[in-house]
Design an enzyme around this catalytic site. Structure first.
Site, PDB file in Angstrom:
ATOM      1  N   GLN A 131       0.847  -1.135  -0.059  1.00 56.66           N
ATOM      2  CA  GLN A 131       0.027   0.011  -0.287  1.00 56.66           C
ATOM      3  C   GLN A 131       0.855   1.123  -0.162  1.00 56.66           C
ATOM      4  O   GLN A 131       1.725   1.407   0.969  1.00 56.66           O
ATOM      5  CB  GLN A 131      -0.797   0.065   1.261  1.00 56.66           C
ATOM      6  CG  GLN A 131      -1.770   1.368   1.451  1.00 56.66           C
ATOM      7  CD  GLN A 131      -2.472   1.100   2.799  1.00 56.66           C
ATOM      8  OE1 GLN A 131      -2.100   0.351   3.679  1.00 56.66           O
ATOM      9  NE2 GLN A 131      -3.709   1.761   2.771  1.00 56.66           N
ATOM     10  N   TYR A 133       0.451   4.843   0.317  1.00 60.16           N
ATOM     11  CA  TYR A 133      -0.403   6.026   0.616  1.00 60.16           C
ATOM     12  C   TYR A 133       0.387   7.134   1.640  1.00 60.16           C
ATOM     13  O   TYR A 133       0.582   8.112   0.936  1.00 60.16           O
ATOM     14  CB  TYR A 133      -1.476   5.438   1.780  1.00 60.16           C
ATOM     15  CG  TYR A 133      -2.763   4.938   1.340  1.00 60.16           C
ATOM     16  CD1 TYR A 133      -2.905   4.414   0.087  1.00 60.16           C
ATOM     17  CD2 TYR A 133      -4.006   5.196   2.148  1.00 60.16           C
ATOM     18  CE1 TYR A 133      -4.190   3.943  -0.438  1.00 60.16           C
ATOM     19  CE2 TYR A 133      -5.223   4.694   1.656  1.00 60.16           C
ATOM     20  CZ  TYR A 133      -5.375   3.978   0.240  1.00 60.16           C
ATOM     21  OH  TYR A 133      -6.522   3.780  -0.154  1.00 60.16           O
ATOM     22  N   SER A 134       0.830   6.830   2.754  1.00 60.64           N
ATOM     23  CA  SER A 134       1.599   7.879   3.450  1.00 60.64           C
ATOM     24  C   SER A 134       2.720   8.567   2.759  1.00 60.64           C
ATOM     25  O   SER A 134       3.597   7.718   2.031  1.00 60.64           O
ATOM     26  CB  SER A 134       1.939   7.334   4.852  1.00 60.64           C
ATOM     27  OG  SER A 134       0.956   6.927   5.610  1.00 60.64           O
ATOM     28  N   GLU A 249      -9.272  -1.663   5.300  1.00 64.70           N
ATOM     29  CA  GLU A 249      -7.826  -1.708   6.218  1.00 64.70           C
ATOM     30  C   GLU A 249      -8.260  -1.712   7.744  1.00 64.70           C
ATOM     31  O   GLU A 249      -7.822  -2.558   8.307  1.00 64.70           O
ATOM     32  CB  GLU A 249      -6.951  -0.717   5.795  1.00 64.70           C
ATOM     33  CG  GLU A 249      -5.633  -0.791   6.793  1.00 64.70           C
ATOM     34  CD  GLU A 249      -4.854   0.364   6.289  1.00 64.70           C
ATOM     35  OE1 GLU A 249      -5.091   1.356   5.452  1.00 64.70           O
ATOM     36  OE2 GLU A 249      -3.734   0.280   6.603  1.00 64.70           O
TER      37      GLU A 249
END
Lengths: 398, 374
Positions: A131, A133-134, A249
């Site tokens: 993933q 994302y951040s 999630e």
């Protein structure tokens, strides 16, 4: 109901016949098991055989449609399968973010071609997903992310950095949020991209955590070319997809911590306390610790009953209620409290890092405690979760 | 065990909620208090609840009841708890009525339960004493054999719903054990002295000064009442947690309304993160309570082996959460939360009483550990 009873009997018979005997009775830990992917090496041939058999039947993803490699089971049938696996203490054949996060999101937002390309490979354990994302400058304020994707014909050219990408060094594909529009509201210029990590320009470096392990990585994109057909949802419309995936999630995280993995799951809190503090007339000898053990045990019971209540309501055909919004924040904080308490109960034996003088359980527990400090940060901090509850459940103003 | 309301239970909960909103708002509790009403509840409303079938919910059909259980009682009590309705469910139905139902002979049940279910008779269970704290079996009142009957002596404290009650079920030491005895409240030697507690609910000292009762006054075997008392108090505890669930949910709603309407620094105070997070914490605790109460009610109804543990789980959680909710409410209301004029103080006072009735949070945590063997 007769159909379900028949399904249960058939399922049990199939499991007993097909699960390698070495795996029966092993139980499951939501954070351990076969994650799959091109880089995966099986430590145990039984695990490989078990994955192949389950995948062939579509039961690695039991409720996905059959045409995408799933089992096509109804919710009731999927529940029976889970129950039978639990009762035989058979571990899941495959775990990972493909099954729990990107898979359900692909089913919801993917076009036919995307679903046919990605879902069966997830179900067979061929592709492992992570993933993206951040970013270093976009944590809780995720929408301020800066990784850019510039359109060039049928491709996007992606440049930027993601952080906390779990297991990126062992993954094959990444689902990433990228900025496709720089002006306007920041949520409205984000696109959800599926990126093959073999593409030139992708590089990964693990981050060493305080627990001594490196489950997270930094992932850099330096002019990575990604076909436009790898957009999930619409261009600039990725925020909607991102939020839906976050829902998957958070329920996965809640599930994992509700059932408490790691060393602490192997021995109950009361047993550990009794072993280390002794007994006084059948009671944990230290009354202060005893009360804290009871609190933690009662919290866990009330939490699991709440998870059950949500499931029972869903089965009875009710819409998911607001109670599910508490799972991430409460489940993680509960897990952290348990680990704090366990390390304290161990006393001097709770201080070991490696080497002699500490047994495996003690060392693992201490590291689990350190790792658990991240539970209320990852996947949306507890503070962000409380903001969400205040706004969306309680209707408090911005 | 299914933690979801059946269609019938949903209908019951809805009916009770509508009834409570119309007839039993918290303003009524204030009016009863201000009028210094001697019994502190409305006999008329009690009769109406009886006519609706709620008072007889747990009793058998041949005794005028509905033959249902705690799952249904909790639906009603939660609705009534929203407005802190003081009608005598705890003392009359869940304690005294339940004791008669569990230990009474067929004749005793037939004599009393139909009249309790119809609202004609109010009963109370006199077990707690000054030295009991939360252990219902720690009692010193005595029942000495006299002729074919017994002579009762002792003093009971905070007997719920005893003021104005017609019938008392009295727990007293008898031989090597504890017996339960049916005593008319106007019998010679019985004195019912009202006690005023912070919540102004009906409670009394019951003084027993050489009260003679006949042989057929004994409820069950006169030395086997100890275990029964614990079972009955557990039953009532679940009912109380249902009430607490309703009152904490309502106190929280009032708080949220205040957070949305009260403005300071040119903004609704509910927009401030410090208060949002406090509110979110309260919400989480209430949701966990709901699961625990539903589980406890269903486990007791089913005679589940885990029932006593789940009762303690529900009572411990509700005790902590009801106080948390009320304390947080007063804090978030600010200065007006301290005034008698605002209703929130009623919720705080009731939360304190409920916490220290049938065992507080600490007592139930200790019991949980004991039941689980550590």
């Amino acid at each position: 109901m007769a159909d379900i009873a028949e399904f249960r009997a058939d399922t049990r018979a199939w499991l007993e016949q097909n699960c390698p005997p070495g795996l029966v009775g092993r139980g499951s830990n939501p954070l351990e098991g076969v994650w799959g992917g091109r880089k995966w090496t099986f430590s145990d041939p039984d695990r490989k055989r078990w994955l192949e058999r389950m995948a062939e039947r579509g039961w690695t993803a039991p409720s996905w449609p059959r045409e995408y490699g799933g089992g096509g089971l109804s919710p009731a049938e999927a529940k029976v399968l889970a129950q039978e696996m639990r009762s035989l203490r058979i571990p899941p054949a495959l775990i990972g973010f493909g099954l729990t996060m990107i898979g359900p999101t692909l089913l919801q937002f993917g076009d036919e071609e995307q679903k046919r390309e990605h879902l069966p490979r997830i179900g067979r354990g061929e592709i492992r997903w992570c993933q993206g994302y951040s970013e270093p400058g976009a944590g809780s304020d995720l929408a301020s992310l800066q990784t850019r994707a510039l359109r060039e014909g049928d491709e996007f050219v992606v440049t930027g950095q993601k952080i906390w990408t779990s297991y990126a060094d062992q993954c094959d594909w990444i689902f990433a949020l990228v900025r496709t529009k720089a002006d306007g509201k920041k949520q409205e210029g984000i696109t959800f991209l599926l990126i093959d990590m073999d593409s030139p320009g992708v590089s990964v470096s693990p981050i060493l955590l305080i627990s001594g392990s490196s489950p997270f990585c930094e992932t850099h994109f330096d002019g990575v070319r990604v076909p436009v057909r790898n957009v999930l949802g619409t261009i600039d419309g990725g925020w909607t997809v991102a939020k839906a995936l976050l829902g998957h999630e958070r329920s996965m995280i809640a599930d994992a911590f509700g059932s408490a993995g790691g060393a602490s799951s192997r021995r109950g809190l009361p047993d550990v306390a009794r072993d280390h503090l002794g007994e006084d007339q059948g009671r944990i000898a230290d009354p202060r610790v005893r009360d804290r053990v009871v609190q933690a045990e009662m919290d866990a019971r009330a939490f699991m009953l709440t998870v059950q209540r949500t499931r029972d309501a869903a089965k009875a055909g009710h819409q998911p209620g607001p109670e599910s919004s508490i799972f991430k924040v409460y489940g993680t904080e509960l897990n952290m409290r348990r680990h704090e308490l366990l390390v304290e109960i161990l006393g001097p034996q709770g201080l070991g890092w490696e080497g002699e003088g500490f047994d495996d359980f003690e060392r693992e527990l201490t590291r689990d405690w350190l790792r658990s400090r991240g539970n209320s940060i990852e996947g949306g901090t507890s503070e962000i979760q409380r903001n969400i509850i205040a706004k969306h459940v309680l209707g408090l103003p911005d | 065990m299914q933690l979801v309301l059946s269609e019938d239970q949903e209908l019951l909960a809805k009916t009770a909620a509508d009834f409570a909103a119309e007839h039993a708002p918290v303003s009524r509790v204030r009016a009863l208090r201000d009028a210094r009403d001697p019994i502190g509840y409305s006999r008329d409303l009690w009769r109406q609840m009886a006519e609706l079938g709620w008072v007889g919910i747990p009793f058998a059909e041949q005794h005028g009841g509905a033959d249902m259980g705690l799952a249904e009682l909790v639906c009603v009590l939660e609705a009534l708890g929203r407005g802190l309705a003081p009608e005598p469910f705890l003392g009359c139905v869940l304690l005294a009525g339940r004791a008669i139902q569990r230990a009474g002979s067929e004749a005793q049940q037939a004599a009393w339960l139909p009249r309790i279910a119809s609202g004609d008779v109010v009963a109370a269970l006199a077990y707690q004493e000054a030295g009991s704290r939360y252990d219902p079996t720690r009692i010193e009142a005595t029942a000495a054999p006299r002729g074919s009957g017994w002579r009762l002596s002792g003093q009971k404290i905070q007997v719920l719903d005893a003021v104005g009650a017609d019938l008392l079920v009295v727990a007293a030491r008898c031989g090597g054990g504890i017996g339960l005895f049916l005593v008319a409240s106007d019998a010679t030697g019985v004195q019912v002295v009202p006690q005023t507690r912070i919540d102004h609910r009906n409670a009394a000292l019951v003084k027993l000064d050489d009260v003679d009762v006949s042989q057929d006054a004994a409820l069950g075997s006169p030395d086997a009442g100890g275990a029964l008392l614990e079972e009955v108090v557990d039953y009532a505890s679940v009912g109380l947690t249902g009430e607490m669930l309703g009152s904490m949910a309502r106190a929280f709603e009032l708080t949220l309304e205040h957070l949305k309407s009260r403005e300071q620094f040119d903004a609704p105070i509910g927009s401030f993160q410090a208060l949002k997070h406090r509110a979110a914490n309260v919400y989480i605790e209430i949701e966990l309570c709901r699961s625990a109460v539903m589980a406890a009610a269903r486990a007791v109804d089913a005679g589940d082996a885990e029932a006593a543990e789940l009762v303690s789980l529900a009572k411990a959680r509700c005790s902590d959460a009801a106080l948390l909710t009320a304390n947080e409410a007063v804090q978030m209301f600010g200065g007006v939360g301290m005034t008698d004029e605002y209703d929130i103080g009623f919720y705080l006072k009731r939360a304190r009483v409920a916490q220290q009735t049938f065992g507080d949070a600490g007592w139930h945590r200790e019991r949980w550990a004991r039941l689980r063997g550590y």
